[in-house]
Design an enzyme around this catalytic site. Structure first.
Site, PDB file in Angstrom:
ATOM      1  N   ASN A  29      -2.923  -0.917   4.748  1.00  0.00           N
ATOM      2  CA  ASN A  29      -2.838  -2.007   4.049  1.00  0.00           C
ATOM      3  C   ASN A  29      -1.046  -2.575   4.159  1.00  0.00           C
ATOM      4  OD1 ASN A  29      -5.453  -2.213   3.347  1.00  0.00           O
ATOM      5  ND2 ASN A  29      -5.111  -1.045   1.753  1.00  0.00           N
ATOM      6  N   ARG A  62      -9.754  -0.534   6.548  1.00  0.00           N
ATOM      7  CA  ARG A  62      -8.682   0.910   6.794  1.00  0.00           C
ATOM      8  C   ARG A  62      -9.678   2.203   7.628  1.00  0.00           C
ATOM      9  NH1 ARG A  62      -5.067   3.037   2.733  1.00  0.00           N
ATOM     10  NH2 ARG A  62      -6.589   1.852   1.882  1.00  0.00           N
TER      11      ARG A  62
END
Length: 90
Positions: free
Chosen positions: A36, A18
Site C-alpha cells: 500500500n 494485496r
C-alpha cells in the site's frame, strides 16, 4: 523474463487487494512484491515471462472482489531476477 512496476488506483486499500494479488501471483508463478502507498494506491513489482505478466496486469484491472480499480499504470523496467517468491511488504 520481464519486469513491470505497477501502480493501481481506485478503492484498492482495505479490500484485501494485496492478499488477492499475492494469491494470483503465486498461482501464476510471478515473483516480486506488493504494498500500500500513503496516497491510497497500491504499488507492485512483478517479474516473470511476458505472457504471465500480461495475465496478472489484466487481473489488476479487476482486483479483489471489493476493489473498484480506476487506473493501472505500468512501467517496464530492466529485469533483475532478484526475487525468490511474491510477498506483501510495507
Amino acid at each position: 523474463m520481464a519486469r513491470k512496476h505497477v501502480f493501481i488506483s481506485g478503492r484498492v486499500q482495505g479490500v484485501y487487494f494485496r492478499e488477492y494479488t499475492r494469491r494470483e501471483a503465486e498461482r501464476l508463478g510471478v515473483k516480486g512484491w506488493v504494498r500500500n502507498l500513503p496516497d491510497g494506491r497500491v504499488e507492485a513489482v512483478f517479474e516473470g515471462p511476458d505472457d504471465v505478466l500480461d495475465k496478472i496486469i489484466s487481473w489488476c484491472h479487476q482486483g479483489s472482489p471489493g476493489a473498484s480499480v480506476t487506473n493501472v499504470e505500468v512501467i517496464d523496467e530492466a529485469t533483475e531476477q532478484q526475487f525468490k517468491d511474491f510477498r506483501i511488504t510495507g
